[in-house]
Design a protein around this motif. Structure first.
Motif, short mmCIF file in Angstrom:
data_model
loop_
_atom_site.label_atom_id
_atom_site.label_comp_id
_atom_site.label_asym_id
_atom_site.label_seq_id
_atom_site.Cartn_x
_atom_site.Cartn_y
_atom_site.Cartn_z
N SER A 260 -19.82 -29.66 75.28
CA SER A 260 -20.65 -28.46 75.14
C SER A 260 -20.31 -27.66 73.89
N LEU A 261 -19.51 -28.24 72.99
CA LEU A 261 -19.04 -27.53 71.81
C LEU A 261 -20.20 -27.19 70.87
N ALA A 262 -20.33 -25.90 70.56
CA ALA A 262 -21.36 -25.47 69.61
C ALA A 262 -20.89 -25.73 68.19
N VAL A 263 -21.83 -25.80 67.26
CA VAL A 263 -21.50 -26.04 65.86
C VAL A 263 -20.64 -24.89 65.35
N PRO A 264 -19.42 -25.14 64.89
CA PRO A 264 -18.56 -24.07 64.37
C PRO A 264 -19.18 -23.43 63.13
N GLN A 265 -19.01 -22.14 63.01
CA GLN A 265 -19.57 -21.39 61.89
C GLN A 265 -18.47 -21.08 60.89
N ALA A 266 -18.72 -21.42 59.62
CA ALA A 266 -17.73 -21.15 58.58
C ALA A 266 -17.81 -19.71 58.14
N SER A 267 -16.66 -19.14 57.81
CA SER A 267 -16.62 -17.77 57.32
C SER A 267 -17.36 -17.68 56.00
N PRO A 268 -18.17 -16.61 55.81
CA PRO A 268 -18.90 -16.49 54.54
C PRO A 268 -17.98 -16.26 53.34
N ASP A 269 -16.77 -15.80 53.59
CA ASP A 269 -15.81 -15.56 52.51
C ASP A 269 -14.66 -16.53 52.66
N PRO A 270 -14.59 -17.58 51.86
CA PRO A 270 -13.53 -18.59 52.04
C PRO A 270 -12.14 -18.08 51.63
N GLY A 271 -12.06 -16.91 51.00
CA GLY A 271 -10.76 -16.41 50.59
C GLY A 271 -10.39 -16.88 49.19
N GLU A 272 -9.26 -16.38 48.68
CA GLU A 272 -8.86 -16.67 47.31
C GLU A 272 -8.53 -18.14 47.10
N ASP A 273 -8.01 -18.81 48.15
CA ASP A 273 -7.64 -20.22 47.99
C ASP A 273 -8.81 -21.17 48.22
N GLY A 274 -9.97 -20.63 48.58
CA GLY A 274 -11.15 -21.45 48.79
C GLY A 274 -11.18 -22.21 50.10
N ALA A 275 -10.17 -22.05 50.96
CA ALA A 275 -10.12 -22.76 52.24
C ALA A 275 -11.14 -22.17 53.20
N ARG A 276 -11.86 -23.06 53.88
CA ARG A 276 -12.86 -22.61 54.84
C ARG A 276 -12.23 -22.35 56.21
N THR A 277 -12.61 -21.22 56.81
CA THR A 277 -12.16 -20.88 58.16
C THR A 277 -13.36 -20.94 59.09
N TYR A 278 -13.20 -21.66 60.19
CA TYR A 278 -14.30 -21.85 61.14
C TYR A 278 -14.07 -21.01 62.39
N ARG A 279 -15.15 -20.47 62.89
CA ARG A 279 -15.13 -19.75 64.17
C ARG A 279 -15.72 -20.68 65.22
N ILE A 280 -14.90 -21.06 66.21
CA ILE A 280 -15.31 -22.04 67.21
C ILE A 280 -15.54 -21.32 68.53
N GLU A 281 -16.72 -21.49 69.11
CA GLU A 281 -17.05 -20.90 70.40
C GLU A 281 -16.82 -21.94 71.49
N LEU A 282 -16.03 -21.59 72.49
CA LEU A 282 -15.69 -22.50 73.58
C LEU A 282 -16.30 -22.01 74.89
N GLU A 283 -16.84 -22.95 75.66
CA GLU A 283 -17.35 -22.65 76.99
C GLU A 283 -16.49 -23.40 78.01
N LYS A 284 -15.86 -22.66 78.92
CA LYS A 284 -14.98 -23.25 79.94
C LYS A 284 -15.59 -22.93 81.30
N THR A 299 -8.58 -23.08 60.20
CA THR A 299 -8.79 -23.14 58.75
C THR A 299 -8.59 -24.55 58.24
N ASP A 300 -9.49 -24.96 57.37
CA ASP A 300 -9.36 -26.24 56.68
C ASP A 300 -8.49 -26.01 55.45
N ASP A 301 -7.19 -26.20 55.60
CA ASP A 301 -6.28 -25.98 54.47
C ASP A 301 -5.65 -27.29 54.00
N GLY A 302 -6.39 -28.37 54.15
CA GLY A 302 -5.92 -29.63 53.60
C GLY A 302 -5.97 -30.77 54.59
N ALA A 303 -5.70 -31.98 54.10
CA ALA A 303 -5.73 -33.17 54.94
C ALA A 303 -4.73 -33.02 56.08
#
Length: 564
Positions: A260-284, A299-303
């Protein structure tokens, strides 16, 4: 939920889809049928039973109970005739397993909704708690879990790279980089049709039900099978299941949450390092009403990061999600895959219904099929979740701390096995520390005139120190007097030592724990031991008698000025 004659219950889940249960089919009398239907209907609300899987499971329990009643020599006509003897006979008829306990507990929970069974001897019998048997599901050993993750990573990586390669070809076709009519151009045109409609260009020959791929594309595609056509841009069920296993391994989510995982939404401001942060909504869904939804940020901060897996999942499903949006705008599910098999109807009303060739989420049967295909034993989700929660996570992920400890950590054989050397080492360390930090100085009621006074105690034999210096005299710090067999402590020292104990306790809040532990913990432990011997009352009185001279000496002890 309950029809006019009281025998048919309609259960609506949170999506509004309805399943009908006909209690007239139960092999008991009409009065008993209506009573069972009434208590069953009492839970058939989205706030109580949010999913149809819960309702179907409860229906199986009710049918077993009705079948049991029908075998009795004198079956009870209604619930008010369910006596302690009847209930005990039902309990004894169930196997001494986890499934048998669920039969008893679940039926008791339903029957107690009837006012006639909420009190009296029968009500007390239904309310009696039963011991929960130990779970038969054990976590994976680390090597086994690594094998599961490796199999999932290998499958999903191949799919992701395949989709990315075809996506680049499609982009080049859109950019006009290929000569029109050439093989690369024809492949790009087929991919454009696939991305837009969910399938490559097909034709339906007259009199033939199955549509074939248009001839001019067969050669550039390499064939007409799914691996040559729609899998170029879409995940298969096997590949979507591999993605689910990776999400399990990273986050510890169960199969229902992943499906039931919804599509995570990326933050509109990736920050100074350019790393994307996702907001994940969970249904339990199993949580009480009002607590079924929560969010997580990763946050996607690398492999190898948790956020990188989310980025890869979004990339692998982007074409399928875009095609679904054309068919049903507003769909937000992340796990989307395609199939070649037409679906005749939706068997599981808790799941999102299919849209054309596209399906959503992962079923338990698919998880078991994935495991068999990868040479693994059973579905990886239940054992995998236990592994993540018991071995790799120190705090609860989807449960309370009590549930996390009692269900996942304390009962897991792998955890208990791995904990044995840790517990043994901890016990040995604690014993050694106790031997080192215990008060060794002799506690007396009065001073000995022949002893020499020190900053913390009286010394009975200064020339025979356990810690001799180069000149033969004592080389130990005055703080070590409390751990020396030559030391004597009497009431004249209590005020100063009580003040030192209080000062060290305050110092603990101001220093880094590691620093305080290394410098002061042994002295503090010895003073604690002395306090227990003196008594809390006299110790508090001694603290009230502290003089300025005591405070000055303690200050010199803490700064090390008396060590030189």
């Amino acid at each position: 939920m309950l029809d006019n004659d009281g025998l048919v219950v309609r259960h609506a889940n949170t999506a509004g889809r309805i399943v009908v249960y006909d209690f007239s089919l139960l092999p008991v009398g009409a009065a008993m049928q209506r009573s069972l239907a009434a208590v069953f209907a009492g839970s058939c609300t989205p706030r109580t039973w949010a999913s149809h899987s819960t309702g179907r499971t409860a229906w199986r329990y009710v049918r077993r109970f009705a079948d049991f009643l029908s075998t009795m020599q004198r079956p009870p006509a209604d619930l008010d005739e369910v006596t302690v003897a009847v209930w005990n006979e039902w309990v004894m008829s169930r196997p001494a397993t986890g499934a048998g306990r669920l039969d008893v507990v679940s039926v008791a929970r339903l029957l107690r909704q009837d006012a006639r069974l909420q009190s009296g001897a029968a009500g007390e019998a239904l309310a009696r708690r039963s011991r929960k048997p130990a779970s038969s599901v054990a976590s994976y050993a680390p090597a086994e879990f690594d094998q599961v993750r490796l199999a999932a990573r290998r499958t999903f990586r191949a799919a992701r790279l395949r989709i990315a390669d075809n996506a680049r070809h499609l982009q080049r076709w859109h950019n006009g980089e290929f000569r029109e009519g050439g093989d690369d151009w024809l492949l790009g045109e087929a991919l454009e049709c696939l991305a837009r409609t969910g399938d490559v260009p097909r034709y339906a020959p007259k009199g033939i039900a199955a549509a074939g791929v248009v001839h001019r594309y067969v050669r550039v595609l390499g064939g007409q099978g799914g691996d040559r056509t729609w899998q170029r841009l879409f995940l298969s069920l096997h590949e979507a299941t591999a993605l689910g296993v990776l999400l399990l391994a990273e986050f510890g989510w169960n199969l229902a949450v992943i499906s039931s995982l919804a599509v995570p939404q990326a933050s509109p401001d990736p920050g100074e390092d350019g790393a994307r942060t996702y907001r994940i909504e969970l249904e339990k869904r199993r949580r009480p009403a009002g607590r079924q939804f929560e969010t997580r940020n990763v946050t996607d901060d690398g492999a190898g990061s948790k956020g990188r897996l989310i980025t890869e999942a979004l990339e692998a499903t982007r074409f399928a999600r875009a095609a679904v949006q054309e068919l049903a705008p507003g769909n937000k599910l992340l796990i989307v895959w395609r199939t070649s098999v037409a679906v005749r109807g939706l068997a599981d009303l808790d799941r999102e219904p299919p849209l054309g060739p596209f399906r959503f989420g992962i079923e338990t049967r698919a998880a078991m099929a994935w495991a068999r295909r990868e040479g693994l034993d059973g579905s990886p989700f239940q054992r995998g979740r236990r592994t993540v929660n018991a071995l790799y996570r120190r705090e609860p992920g989807q449960n309370s701390q009590a549930t996390h400890d009692s269900t996942y950590v304390l009962t897991d054989p792998q955890v208990r096995h791995d904990a044995l050397p840790v517990i043994a080492a901890g016990a040995e360390e604690a014993a050694e520390r106790a031997r080192r930090a215990v008060l060794v100085a002799e506690v007396r009621d009065q001073a000995d005139p022949g002893d020499l006074e020190t900053a913390t105690a009286d010394c009975h034999d200064y020339t025979n120190s356990p810690y001799p210096g180069a000149s033969g005299s004592c080389a130990a710090s005055f703080l070590m007097c409390l751990g020396c067999t030559n030391a004597r402590v009497h009431p004249g020292h209590h005020a100063r030592l009580a003040h030192l104990h209080h000062a060290l306790d305050n110092l603990r809040t101001a220093l880094d724990p590691a620093v305080w532990h290394g410098a002061w913990s042994d002295t503090f432990a010895r003073l604690d031991d002395l306090k227990s011997k003196v008594g809390s009352g006299p110790w508090a009185q001694a603290l009230e008698r502290v003089m300025d001279a005591d405070r000055a000496i303690v200050g010199h002890l803490l700064t090390g000025e008396l060590d030189t």
